[in-house]
Design an enzyme around this catalytic site. Structure first.
Site, PDB file in Angstrom:
ATOM      1  N   ARG A 197       0.867  -1.182   0.000  1.00 11.49           N
ATOM      2  CA  ARG A 197       0.000   0.000   0.000  1.00 11.49           C
ATOM      3  C   ARG A 197       0.901   1.228   0.000  1.00 11.49           C
ATOM      4  NH1 ARG A 197      -1.748  -0.071   6.475  1.00 11.49           N
ATOM      5  NH2 ARG A 197       0.384  -0.410   7.122  1.00 11.49           N
ATOM      6  N   CYS A 223       1.762   7.833  -6.360  1.00 10.89           N
ATOM      7  CA  CYS A 223       2.436   9.137  -6.424  1.00 10.89           C
ATOM      8  C   CYS A 223       1.457  10.193  -5.938  1.00 10.89           C
ATOM      9  CB  CYS A 223       2.866   9.417  -7.866  1.00 10.89           C
ATOM     10  SG  CYS A 223       3.190  11.160  -8.153  1.00 10.89           S
ATOM     11  N   ASN A 243      -4.466   7.288   5.218  1.00 12.35           N
ATOM     12  CA  ASN A 243      -3.933   6.570   6.381  1.00 12.35           C
ATOM     13  C   ASN A 243      -2.429   6.790   6.450  1.00 12.35           C
ATOM     14  OD1 ASN A 243      -4.720   4.288   8.425  1.00 12.35           O
ATOM     15  ND2 ASN A 243      -2.769   3.654   7.546  1.00 12.35           N
ATOM     16  N   GLU A 244      -1.983   7.386   7.523  1.00 15.11           N
ATOM     17  CA  GLU A 244      -0.545   7.575   7.780  1.00 15.11           C
ATOM     18  C   GLU A 244       0.217   8.075   6.552  1.00 15.11           C
ATOM     19  OE1 GLU A 244       0.842   3.858   9.431  1.00 15.11           O
ATOM     20  OE2 GLU A 244       0.216   4.424  11.434  1.00 15.11           O
ATOM     21  N   CYS A 250       9.317  11.044  -8.871  1.00 18.92           N
ATOM     22  CA  CYS A 250       9.050  10.782 -10.292  1.00 18.92           C
ATOM     23  C   CYS A 250       9.081  12.076 -11.106  1.00 18.92           C
ATOM     24  CB  CYS A 250       7.715  10.057 -10.443  1.00 18.92           C
ATOM     25  SG  CYS A 250       6.274  11.133 -10.221  1.00 18.92           S
ATOM     26  N   CYS A 309       6.406  14.583 -10.108  1.00 26.45           N
ATOM     27  CA  CYS A 309       6.799  15.320  -8.900  1.00 26.45           C
ATOM     28  C   CYS A 309       7.902  16.322  -9.228  1.00 26.45           C
ATOM     29  CB  CYS A 309       7.234  14.357  -7.795  1.00 26.45           C
ATOM     30  SG  CYS A 309       5.826  13.451  -7.123  1.00 26.45           S
ATOM     31  N   GLU A 351      -5.177   4.369  16.522  1.00 23.30           N
ATOM     32  CA  GLU A 351      -4.737   2.971  16.582  1.00 23.30           C
ATOM     33  C   GLU A 351      -3.882   2.804  17.838  1.00 23.30           C
ATOM     34  OE1 GLU A 351      -2.750   1.860  12.937  1.00 23.30           O
ATOM     35  OE2 GLU A 351      -4.317   2.740  11.687  1.00 23.30           O
ATOM     36  N   TRP A 392       4.387  -8.535  11.227  1.00 18.78           N
ATOM     37  CA  TRP A 392       3.965  -8.836   9.869  1.00 18.78           C
ATOM     38  C   TRP A 392       4.530 -10.201   9.505  1.00 18.78           C
ATOM     39  CZ3 TRP A 392       4.519  -3.726   6.491  1.00 18.78           C
ATOM     40  CH2 TRP A 392       3.622  -2.777   6.986  1.00 18.78           C
TER      41      TRP A 392
HETATM   42  C1  GAL Z   1      -0.360   1.209  11.213  1.00 21.62           C
HETATM   43  C2  GAL Z   1      -1.342   1.299  10.074  1.00 21.62           C
HETATM   44  C3  GAL Z   1      -2.356   0.182  10.152  1.00 21.62           C
HETATM   45  C4  GAL Z   1      -1.674  -1.117  10.359  1.00 21.62           C
HETATM   46  C5  GAL Z   1      -0.833  -1.060  11.586  1.00 21.62           C
HETATM   47  C6  GAL Z   1      -0.130  -2.361  11.897  1.00 21.62           C
HETATM   48  O1  GAL Z   1       0.787   1.940  10.982  1.00 21.62           O
HETATM   49  O2  GAL Z   1      -2.025   2.524  10.079  1.00 21.62           O
HETATM   50  O3  GAL Z   1      -3.103   0.152   8.960  1.00 21.62           O
HETATM   51  O4  GAL Z   1      -0.910  -1.396   9.243  1.00 21.62           O
HETATM   52  O5  GAL Z   1       0.127  -0.053  11.424  1.00 21.62           O
HETATM   53  O6  GAL Z   1       0.843  -2.668  10.980  1.00 21.62           O
END
Ligand code: GAL
Length: 662
Positions: A104, A108, A142-143, A150, A153, A300, A308
């Site tokens: 993810r 760009c 998200n983040e 490129c 840019c 979060e 992971w």
């Molecule tokens: C965060 C992200 C989440 C998930 C989590 C755990 O940085 O916003 O979507 O990926 O880490 O990896």
């Protein structure tokens, strides 16, 4: 209302399970979930074909249990059909290689086609959900992060430069392109700073980092404006990544948000050490609170072992509760656990949530439910209460970016240097605000300005005002080295603050590991010898008094630390860097000079933090150790969780905490 809940991915589970999820959430005291931030393929399965009925049903199922919803715009993870349209939708990394599909944040940030698709999905979502009474707010993307290098840019960068500078001559001048004969005669010749063996032109490189940061902000604004056209009621936020993240100027980003949210992970697969430095999350929280001088949401909050491809260490019993309260103690007005249920597939298979893969409540669910029950008792009293800090540490994203270009010494890290000071205050239970160079400093007793490498006249005026009015100000090495174009200043260091500090840096030494030094403090009431490392500014006082001298090498006996009286205040210059004992010692001296004392002295590893609801002090005592401890109180207080009076002391089990009112 204090919001408490989780990040929920109903699209990963059969619809027949949703009711059970909502029921278990309600039983745990949840009243909020965040959804949809990675659900683009579900909301637009084919180009231009939109499906929100599934999300309506999920929201309805949650609403039936009185659970509200924050919706994420899904742009952090585009569907394959979109990314297959054009190769240049993918970003080019700093090493010049274009990303390919599979994770993810691969897009760009300046791609016009990506913007068009963003506008369309966000418009459709906003039209559909803007007036939904159970949807209370939005998270954009998200983040944000992942800079792109490129051609699109690069062209964007040229436009950005043309706005910032009057002419190409000015660009050549501020970047000092005379060096190595890099004089640009046409805008189109300007490159992007791809990764090289050594630093690019520092002026160009700093500007590119600023341009990238602005690109993220603009992209965020594109989405905010669309949502705002549909609704004034629902809030808009973004989930930032705490103190350590250094790709965006978070002050700029935060400016366009109603409030800041951030993601708080304490122990992840990249750090397989069981030991946690509890000051890290505290520093992040204080930084996030400082972005808008406002309480924040934790969008979060870690709820299981974070891994992971490696299975990370699971939180020990009590740690989830402890980490949650630490967030609250530093200014959280909402906590959402990442994630509700551990996913059986995908990259994050081992990123554990409140529930395990099989979805049956276990130890972590019980602990989280316990917090939910407690927040029902104290949530109202805490919500909206404020952290008050007498000390500020100033940080700057321009300085961060400039140090990214030239790290200065292999052992130096700007963020680590700030953290070293912060940690010493943390161990003394002194609340600290993290502020920017533009923030008003009135009201603080003590302000530290560690390594303010890129220093502007405006920042100096701000600091002078603070000292004029009686404040105690502290500088450290590499202050005032650069102007805002990343040129080295044409004066003796510390440049623009030489007069304020009352010292000149006669010379500086970037220390190799085998030539570290020591300093000897020699004030009447302040004696001590400490090893120092990384950097030595050899100081020549003009109006300042010497507080410590170097112990060895050719600059033995020269000043290392000084103090200067300036107007009604004082300015300290610490010319070198030390270990934990050094910072502990220096901070004790600073506290004494500024007349500050902790409200409570606690055993090592026990944190005290406080929020204020008007005149009421809400005290959080957090035992970050695996040992049982006893904390002595200066006077009787009330345990707000049990409503019991406490006379003299509180015993705390391993990883336990208490919330007291005084
Ligand atoms: C965060 C992200 C989440 C998930 C989590 C755990 O940085 O916003 O979507 O990926 O880490 O990896």
């Amino acid at each position: 209302m204090f919001y408490f809940g989780a990040d929920y991915y109903p699209e990963h589970w059969p619809e027949t399970r949703w009711f059970e999820d909502a029921r278990l959430m309600a039983e745990a005291g949840f009243n909020i979930v965040r959804m949809a931030e990675f659900a683009w393929s579900f909301m637009e399965p084919e180009d231009g074909k939109f499906e929100f009925a599934w999300l309506d049903r999920a929201i309805e199922t949650l609403a039936a249990q009185d659970i509200h919803v924050v919706l994420g715009t899904p742009t952090a993870s585009p569907p394959p059909w979109l990314m297959a349209k054009q190769e240049d939708l993918f970003l080019v990394r700093e090493d010049g290689v274009r990303a390919t599909y599979g994770l993810r944040r691969e897009y760009c940030i300046n791609n016009p086609l990506y913007h068009q698709h963003t506008e369309r999905i966000v418009t459709k979502m906003a039209e559909h959900f803007a007036n939904h009474s159970d949807v209370i707010g939005w998270q954009i993307d998200n983040e944000f992060g992942n800079r792109c290098y490129c051609e699109i840019c690069r062209k964007g960068f040229l436009g950005w430069l043309q706005k910032r500078y009057q002419s190409l001559e000015e660009v050549n001048d501020v970047w000092g392109t005379a060096f190595w004969s890099h004089i640009y005669t046409d805008w189109s010749q300007i490159p992007v700073p791809l990764k090289r063996e050594v630093a690019h032109n520092p002026g160009l490189h700093l500007d590119y980092k600023r341009f990238m940061s602005d690109s993220f902000r603009q992209y965020q604004k594109l989405q905010i404006d669309i949502i705002r056209q549909q609704t004034e009621e629902q809030f808009i936020t973004h989930n930032l990544m705490g103190f350590g993240f250094d790709q965006l100027n978070y002050y700029d980003n935060a400016e366009d948000l109603d409030f800041v949210s951030w993601d708080n992970y304490k122990r992840m697969q990249w750090d397989m050490n069981a030991a946690i430095d509890p000051s890290s999350a505290a520093l992040s929280a204080d930084t996030m609170r400082g972005l808008k001088k406002k309480n924040f949401w934790v969008m979060e909050q870690q709820s299981g072992g974070g891994g992971w491809d490696i299975v990370a260490i699971p939180p020990k019993p009590g740690e989830l509760r402890l980490w949650t309260y630490q967030s609250v103690a530093h200014g959280a007005d909402a906590i959402l656990y990442f994630r509700w249920r551990t996913c059986r597939t995908g990259t994050e298979q081992y990123w554990h949530g409140v529930l395990d893969h099989y979805g049956i409540p276990g130890r972590r669910y019980e602990e989280v439910s316990h917090v939910g029950m407690e927040l029902q008792i104290i949530g109202k009293a805490i919500h909206g209460s404020q952290v008050r800090a007498p000390v500020a540490i100033m940080q700057s994203y321009d300085t961060r970016f400039a140090f990214q270009v030239q790290p200065t010494n292999p052992r130096f890290g700007y963020e680590a240097h700030i953290h070293d000071f912060y940690r010493a205050f943390f161990h003394h239970n002194i609340p600290v605000d993290i502020v920017s160079e533009k923030d008003e400093l009135e009201g603080y007793k003590l302000v530290l300005v560690p390594a303010m490498y890129v220093l502007t006249e405006e920042t100096v005026s701000n600091l002078e005002r603070f000292v004029d009015s009686g404040g105690l100000l502290v500088f450290t090495p590499r202050t005032g080295v650069k102007d805002e174009t990343n040129k080295v200043v044409n004066m003796k260091l510390p440049g623009l603050v030489t007069k304020l500090a009352g010292v000149e840096v006669e010379e500086y030494v970037s220390m190799p590991e085998d030539e570290d030094n020591q300093v000897n403090f020699e004030l009447l009431n302040l004696k001590g010898m400490f090893p120092v490392s990384v950097w030595a500014d050899v100081l020549k006082p003009t109006t300042a008094q010497i507080v410590a001298r170097y112990g060895s090498d050719y600059y033995a006996g020269c000043a290392a630390v000084t103090i200067n009286e300036f107007e009604s205040g004082e300015v300290i210059y610490i010319g070198t860097m030390g270990d934990e004992a050094f910072y502990g010692y220096v901070v004790e001296w600073l506290l004494e000079l500024s007349g500050l004392e902790p409200f409570l002295y606690t055993p090592g590893g026990v944190e005290v933090a406080e929020r204020w609801q008007g005149d009421q002090r809400i005290l959080f005592i957090l035992n970050h150790t695996a040992e049982e401890v006893v904390v002595h109180l200066p006077f009787g207080m009330t345990n707000l969780l049990t409503n019991e009076g406490i006379e003299e002391s509180v015993p705390l089990a391993p990883f336990d905490l208490c919330v007291l009112g005084a």
